[in-house]
Design an enzyme around this catalytic site. Structure first.
Site, PDB file in Angstrom:
ATOM      1  N   ILE A 146       0.822  -1.215   0.000  1.00 23.06           N
ATOM      2  CA  ILE A 146       0.000   0.000   0.000  1.00 23.06           C
ATOM      3  C   ILE A 146       0.859   1.269   0.000  1.00 23.06           C
ATOM      4  O   ILE A 146       0.404   2.339  -0.403  1.00 23.06           O
ATOM      5  CB  ILE A 146      -0.940  -0.035   1.235  1.00 23.06           C
ATOM      6  CG1 ILE A 146      -2.169   0.833   1.024  1.00 23.06           C
ATOM      7  CG2 ILE A 146      -0.214   0.356   2.501  1.00 23.06           C
ATOM      8  CD1 ILE A 146      -3.216   0.662   2.113  1.00 23.06           C
ATOM      9  N   ASN A 166      11.806  -9.293   6.710  1.00 17.70           N
ATOM     10  CA  ASN A 166      12.117  -8.911   8.088  1.00 17.70           C
ATOM     11  C   ASN A 166      11.518  -9.977   8.992  1.00 17.70           C
ATOM     12  O   ASN A 166      10.304 -10.055   9.156  1.00 17.70           O
ATOM     13  CB  ASN A 166      11.525  -7.530   8.393  1.00 17.70           C
ATOM     14  CG  ASN A 166      12.107  -6.443   7.502  1.00 17.70           C
ATOM     15  OD1 ASN A 166      13.291  -6.466   7.183  1.00 17.70           O
ATOM     16  ND2 ASN A 166      11.282  -5.497   7.091  1.00 17.70           N
ATOM     17  N   GLN A 182      10.148  -6.021  11.461  1.00 21.84           N
ATOM     18  CA  GLN A 182       8.862  -6.525  10.977  1.00 21.84           C
ATOM     19  C   GLN A 182       7.728  -5.794  11.692  1.00 21.84           C
ATOM     20  O   GLN A 182       7.656  -5.806  12.918  1.00 21.84           O
ATOM     21  CB  GLN A 182       8.758  -8.033  11.251  1.00 21.84           C
ATOM     22  CG  GLN A 182       7.522  -8.684  10.666  1.00 21.84           C
ATOM     23  CD  GLN A 182       7.352 -10.114  11.180  1.00 21.84           C
ATOM     24  OE1 GLN A 182       7.336 -10.350  12.382  1.00 21.84           O
ATOM     25  NE2 GLN A 182       7.247 -11.063  10.277  1.00 21.84           N
ATOM     26  N   HIS A 209       6.284 -12.212   5.439  1.00 20.05           N
ATOM     27  CA  HIS A 209       6.072 -11.628   4.113  1.00 20.05           C
ATOM     28  C   HIS A 209       7.393 -11.238   3.477  1.00 20.05           C
ATOM     29  O   HIS A 209       8.235 -10.618   4.108  1.00 20.05           O
ATOM     30  CB  HIS A 209       5.148 -10.403   4.164  1.00 20.05           C
ATOM     31  CG  HIS A 209       5.525  -9.365   5.180  1.00 20.05           C
ATOM     32  ND1 HIS A 209       5.304  -9.522   6.522  1.00 20.05           N
ATOM     33  CD2 HIS A 209       6.117  -8.150   5.044  1.00 20.05           C
ATOM     34  CE1 HIS A 209       5.736  -8.443   7.169  1.00 20.05           C
ATOM     35  NE2 HIS A 209       6.247  -7.597   6.294  1.00 20.05           N
ATOM     36  N   PHE A 210       7.531 -11.616   2.211  1.00 22.45           N
ATOM     37  CA  PHE A 210       8.653 -11.151   1.401  1.00 22.45           C
ATOM     38  C   PHE A 210       8.259  -9.848   0.732  1.00 22.45           C
ATOM     39  O   PHE A 210       7.143  -9.716   0.218  1.00 22.45           O
ATOM     40  CB  PHE A 210       8.990 -12.150   0.288  1.00 22.45           C
ATOM     41  CG  PHE A 210       9.942 -13.235   0.703  1.00 22.45           C
ATOM     42  CD1 PHE A 210      11.290 -12.956   0.879  1.00 22.45           C
ATOM     43  CD2 PHE A 210       9.499 -14.528   0.898  1.00 22.45           C
ATOM     44  CE1 PHE A 210      12.179 -13.948   1.258  1.00 22.45           C
ATOM     45  CE2 PHE A 210      10.385 -15.536   1.268  1.00 22.45           C
ATOM     46  CZ  PHE A 210      11.728 -15.243   1.451  1.00 22.45           C
ATOM     47  N   HIS A 211       9.179  -8.885   0.745  1.00 21.28           N
ATOM     48  CA  HIS A 211       9.054  -7.680  -0.073  1.00 21.28           C
ATOM     49  C   HIS A 211       9.778  -7.973  -1.387  1.00 21.28           C
ATOM     50  O   HIS A 211      10.946  -8.383  -1.362  1.00 21.28           O
ATOM     51  CB  HIS A 211       9.750  -6.485   0.580  1.00 21.28           C
ATOM     52  CG  HIS A 211       9.173  -6.073   1.899  1.00 21.28           C
ATOM     53  ND1 HIS A 211       8.325  -4.996   2.027  1.00 21.28           N
ATOM     54  CD2 HIS A 211       9.320  -6.582   3.150  1.00 21.28           C
ATOM     55  CE1 HIS A 211       7.981  -4.854   3.304  1.00 21.28           C
ATOM     56  NE2 HIS A 211       8.577  -5.799   4.008  1.00 21.28           N
TER      57      HIS A 211
HETATM   58  P1  5GP Z   1       7.305  -4.886   7.385  1.00 20.83           P
HETATM   59  O1  5GP Z   1       7.792  -3.569   7.915  1.00 20.83           O
HETATM   60  O2  5GP Z   1       6.463  -5.631   8.394  1.00 20.83           O
HETATM   61  O3  5GP Z   1       8.405  -5.750   6.825  1.00 20.83           O
HETATM   62  O4  5GP Z   1       6.380  -4.549   6.138  1.00 20.83           O
HETATM   63  C1  5GP Z   1       5.018  -4.329   6.244  1.00 20.83           C
HETATM   64  C2  5GP Z   1       4.567  -3.764   4.917  1.00 20.83           C
HETATM   65  O5  5GP Z   1       3.156  -3.843   4.860  1.00 20.83           O
HETATM   66  C3  5GP Z   1       4.939  -2.283   4.727  1.00 20.83           C
HETATM   67  O6  5GP Z   1       5.731  -2.142   3.548  1.00 20.83           O
HETATM   68  C4  5GP Z   1       3.585  -1.589   4.589  1.00 20.83           C
HETATM   69  O7  5GP Z   1       3.583  -0.532   3.639  1.00 20.83           O
HETATM   70  C5  5GP Z   1       2.667  -2.732   4.173  1.00 20.83           C
HETATM   71  N1  5GP Z   1       1.277  -2.562   4.596  1.00 20.83           N
HETATM   72  C6  5GP Z   1       0.832  -2.166   5.825  1.00 20.83           C
HETATM   73  N2  5GP Z   1      -0.518  -2.156   5.861  1.00 20.83           N
HETATM   74  C7  5GP Z   1      -0.947  -2.541   4.624  1.00 20.83           C
HETATM   75  C8  5GP Z   1      -2.245  -2.716   4.034  1.00 20.83           C
HETATM   76  O8  5GP Z   1      -3.298  -2.528   4.661  1.00 20.83           O
HETATM   77  N3  5GP Z   1      -2.289  -3.115   2.736  1.00 20.83           N
HETATM   78  C9  5GP Z   1      -1.146  -3.357   1.999  1.00 20.83           C
HETATM   79  N4  5GP Z   1      -1.307  -3.740   0.731  1.00 20.83           N
HETATM   80  N5  5GP Z   1       0.087  -3.204   2.523  1.00 20.83           N
HETATM   81  C10 5GP Z   1       0.196  -2.810   3.813  1.00 20.83           C
END
Ligand code: 5GP
Length: 140
Positions: free
Chosen positions: A32, A87, A94, A100-102
């Site tokens: 998002i 992460n 995280q 989750h993979f980016h």
């Molecule tokens: P993290 O920091 O946990 O590795 O990554 C979480 C990711 O989830 C972030 O890049 C953030 O932008 C994404 N994210 C958070 N909330 C939502 C959502 O409601 N929908 C989508 N599509 N992505 C989200």
């Protein structure tokens, strides 16, 4: 019962998302708040915080999901190169407690710029742009 994670709600369709691809054990959708255009998250349908907590099947399939997402993004963004990041737990940064993979297409040649130094592409989600890109990627 514990509350389902944000990503479980997305997988179930309780929260809308912009799909990219899916397999029987994984789902991929656009982030998002993309760090680069095409920034995609690949998540196991099985809920687990860390990769070590996943079943062997989910863990193995997840990498197939990453490669399928790369295949689609490579067509759309005309690149073979990606930042792929996971992460694995809160101390690693995280934020959503669900593996989750980016997967981020890299086209700018700035390979010395690691993910944690990237700045968001934009601060407010552009839902129209995400929906349009999702449509295209699902056709690749
Ligand atoms: P993290 O920091 O946990 O590795 O990554 C979480 C990711 O989830 C972030 O890049 C953030 O932008 C994404 N994210 C958070 N909330 C939502 C959502 O409601 N929908 C989508 N599509 N992505 C989200």
């Amino acid at each position: 019962m514990t509350e389902p994670t944000l990503f479980t709600k997305i997988i179930r369709g309780d929260i809308p998302s912009s799909a990219v691809a899916q397999g029987s054990t994984w789902y991929a959708f656009l982030d998002i708040n993309p760090l680069r255009p095409g920034h995609t998250l690949v998540v196991p349908k099985e809920e687990a915080r860390r990769i070590a907590e996943l079943s062997t099947e989910s863990r193995r399939d997840l990498m197939d999901g990453v490669v399928e997402v790369q295949r689609r993004l490579s067509i759309e963004f005309n690149t073979t190169d990606f930042s792929v990041n996971l992460n694995d737990g809160p101390l690693a940064g995280q934020e959503v407690p669900h593996v989750h993979f980016h997967v981020i297409p890299r086209t700018d040649g700035n390979s010395s710029n690691p993910m944690w130094r990237m700045t968001p592409h934009q601060s407010e989600p552009d839902f129209e742009a995400l929906a349009a890109l999702s449509q295209k990627l699902q056709l690749h």
